[in-house]
Design an enzyme around this catalytic site. Structure first.
Site, mmCIF file in Angstrom:
data_model
loop_
_atom_site.group_PDB
_atom_site.id
_atom_site.type_symbol
_atom_site.label_atom_id
_atom_site.label_comp_id
_atom_site.label_asym_id
_atom_site.label_seq_id
_atom_site.Cartn_x
_atom_site.Cartn_y
_atom_site.Cartn_z
ATOM 1 N N ASP A 345 0.872 -1.164 0.000
ATOM 2 C CA ASP A 345 0.000 0.000 0.000
ATOM 3 C C ASP A 345 0.916 1.223 0.000
ATOM 4 O O ASP A 345 2.047 1.148 0.471
ATOM 5 C CB ASP A 345 -0.874 -0.026 1.257
ATOM 6 N N ASP A 540 -1.558 -0.949 5.927
ATOM 7 C CA ASP A 540 -1.808 -0.438 7.276
ATOM 8 C C ASP A 540 -3.247 -0.015 7.531
ATOM 9 O O ASP A 540 -3.583 0.366 8.642
ATOM 10 C CB ASP A 540 -0.893 0.762 7.554
ATOM 11 N N ASP A 544 -6.917 -2.087 3.289
ATOM 12 C CA ASP A 544 -5.950 -3.124 2.909
ATOM 13 C C ASP A 544 -6.359 -4.519 3.398
ATOM 14 O O ASP A 544 -5.749 -5.508 3.004
ATOM 15 C CB ASP A 544 -4.561 -2.797 3.487
#
Length: 645
Positions: A345, A540, A544
């Site tokens: 990410d 995080d 996600d």
């Protein structure tokens, strides 16, 4: 962050130990209690005179401590044989037969010792892996439950989100959680959409713009129309994907696991042939042949093989835990060395997670006023409540603390009047007459993935400020390491592709996928897996979670949301990406140590079996040599407690 108290379970990847049942059985406290009762009885047997009582106590140890090993060994063999349509035994069967065989020839204590060692390793593995089903109560807690419904007569009524219908009009106050997906009918605001797309900079929204359930409204108040059923919102899809991923988990077999059925089958066949053939080939009596067969079964039992993986894996896990890297199962650390692709990410993972001012530019004709303009800009932003404002305040140096009154006008940005001048800060699209110098820098900064705002004096644009969520300083080292290790690196982000490409290019990443909504992140993970093989995901945020669950190994950043941490298999508690490369290096070393242990343990077995065939081996010596090899394997595994240099 969300408070939660629920259990986590690792994906049901096959464990790195050789216990095939670990993903199939739930054990209560009874087998553990029986194990320790058996251990106590075994110790007592040494204080009894040799004979019936001593042997009875040792045999009781085999039954009590090996209860689950014996039952599950035969049960799993039956189930796996039926499923695979071919004989598929496991080490449990071999251990049970070895212990019972030792008892048949009168060596009850040796059989009990084998069972105790194997059972202890078994429970140790269960302790590490954990068996409770992963829950998602934290994610559920983020799902909006209430909405401010506007009745036909104009009154406001607070209702459950589940009762909303498409076409309903809702009022959303400043700071509210947006209850469902829809579009704005009246009003202007900025919305924190990080729970959906991971973007750290709030999105400015006005009439006609789409809004998403679970996102957080900023300072504005607006009226919205419901466009989706609550079960069909973007956030609902995240919940659905996480649930589906948990019930459709792929299994990654480890080396020992793949080797186990073949090894056990070979031993069982050889023992049967040995007992039948040796009376004819070596002139043994049947009793001698049976004795030698039981010695063979004992020395061939895989105590050292079973200990090849677990102690080494636990040592590596302990090593990593001291560095703030938590693995939720030994299989993930074992499999980390084999990853072929890894997706990251962007926001808060590869970047610092908040925008910073990167460039400030004023036109040449106002050089003598730059100091004053800086004071005005900071004074205006101090009255604004926005992440971009904080970035500007922290970065621009002032000489005088001015007190101004600002207006936040829709479509125009921040405006203030000071000493008969009007000053404005806003998006480039809000200004019509812009100097070519400013346009040139705006185009340059935009291509670099930066967010640009203009500053004007009486409608004359005199400067610009560029901001960007900068790359995490440690990300560069990690990406370089992964590339050298031959791992394909990819960025998956909800940001515009140009923004993602700017960060990815600076880090030297292989691939960028931008404008990705959460429901598509897991699809990209699947694509990476299909193209490259074993795939990891690092993230995080709530957005996600589906990708973290779908990945073979999910890695969460410790300062991320509780949901990401809960569904991940690995957590970097100190938010230090370099620990990911350390974990990969340690996983590589673990792989080597385990292979050393396997080769050594099997070499010892081969030597003992050869000596037994030629009549140079008896049971006491065989057990001593066999258990000695187990100790060597254990000590070799403990080397992984030492930090890597």
């Amino acid at each position: 962050m969300i408070n939660m108290s629920h259990e986590h379970t690792a994906h049901t990847h096959v464990s790195s130990c050789s216990h095939s049942h670990s993903d199939q059985h739930e054990h209560g406290k009874t087998p553990i209690i029986l194990f320790f009762v058996g251990l106590a009885i075994f110790i007592i047997s040494f204080f009894l005179p040799a004979g019936v009582w001593s042997n009875s106590f040792a045999f009781a140890t085999i039954i009590l401590s090996g209860y689950h090993v014996i039952i599950e060994g035969f049960q799993d063999t039956y189930v796996e044989t039926k499923r695979n349509k071919k004989f598929t035994p496991n080490v449990h069967v071999l251990m049970a037969l070895a212990a019972l065989g030792a008892s048949l020839i009168g060596d009850f204590k040796e059989g009990a010792l084998l069972i105790l060692i194997f059972s202890a390793a078994h429970f140790l593995e269960e302790y590490v892996e954990g068996k409770s089903k992963r829950e998602i109560t934290a994610l559920m807690n983020m799902n909006p439950t209430k909405a401010r419904l506007i009745e036909p007569d104009g009154t406001i009524k607070v209702v459950d989100v589940s009762k909303l219908k498409i076409g309903d009009h809702l009022q959303v106050l400043n700071g509210d959680q947006i209850p469902t997906d829809g579009k704005i009918l009246t009003g202007y605001t900025s919305i924190d959409e990080s729970s959906i797309n991971g973007e750290s900079i709030p999105a400015e929204k006005t009439v006609g713009d789409e809004v998403y359930g679970s996102t957080i409204n900023g300072d504005g108040t607006f009226i919205m129309e419901v466009t989706k059923d609550s079960s069909d919102t973007v956030f609902a899809k995240i919940l659905k994907l996480v649930n589906e991923s948990q019930s459709n988990l792929s299994k990654t077999a480890t080396k020992i696991k793949r080797f186990e059925p073949k090894y056990v089958t070979a031993v069982l066949i050889i023992v049967a042939i040995y007992i039948i053939a040796t009376p004819y080939l070596l002139d043994y009596t049947f009793d001698q042949s049976f004795y030698k067969g039981m010695v063979f079964l004992t020395v061939a039992s895989p105590c050292a093989l079973a200990a090849s993986d677990i102690p080494a894996t636990l040592s590596a896990i302990s090593n990593l835990a001291k560095r703030g890297v938590l693995f939720k199962g030994g299989s993930y650390l074992s499999n980390l060395s084999d990853i072929k692709a890894i997706a990251f990410d962007k926001t808060g993972t590869l970047t610092e997670g908040k925008p910073k001012v990167t460039d400030v530019h004023f036109i040449d004709t106002v050089n003598n006023q730059i100091s004053f303009y800086s004071d005005i800009i900071v004074a205006m932003e101090k009255k604004a409540n926005h992440p971009l404002a904080n970035a500007i305040i922290e970065s621009i140096v002032t000489t005088t603390d001015l007190d101004v009154t600002i207006e936040n006008e829709i479509g125009k940005g921040l405006i203030t009047h000071y000493n008969k001048h009007t000053y404005r800060i806003g998006k480039p699209s809000q200004f019509t007459q812009v100097p070519k110098d400013i346009e040139k820098f705006n185009n340059q900064y935009t291509k670099e993935g930066k967010t640009v705002v203009y500053f004007s004096d009486n409608d004359d644009v005199v400067g610009l400020i560029a901001m960007m969520d900068l790359p995490n300083p440690k990300a560069q080292k990690v990406i370089n390491y992964l590339k050298q290790a031959g791992v394909h690196t990819a960025m998956i982000t909800g940001d515009a592709k140009t923004t993602g490409e700017a960060v990815a290019h600076s880090l030297g990443m292989d691939q960028v996928v931008g404008n990705v909504l959460p429901e598509n992140k897991s699809k990209i993970i699947t694509q990476l897996h299909d193209e490259y093989g074993l795939t990891a995901m690092v993230g995080d945020g709530v957005n996600d979670a589906p990708a973290l669950v779908k990945a073979d190994i999910g890695v969460a950043i410790g300062e991320g949301t509780d949901v990401a941490i809960d569904v991940a298999d690995v957590v970097l508690m100190k938010n230090d990406l370099t620990q990911l490369s350390y974990a990969h290096r340690l996983s590589k070393k673990l792989d080597k140590v385990v292979m050393q242990n396997i080769v050594f343990s099997m070499s010892v077995v081969l030597l003992l079996v050869t000596l037994n065939i030629f009549g140079k081996m008896n049971l006491p010596i065989g057990v001593l040599a066999h258990e000695g090899s187990t100790i060597v394997v254990l000590l070799n595994g403990l080397r992984l407690l030492k930090p890597l240099h």
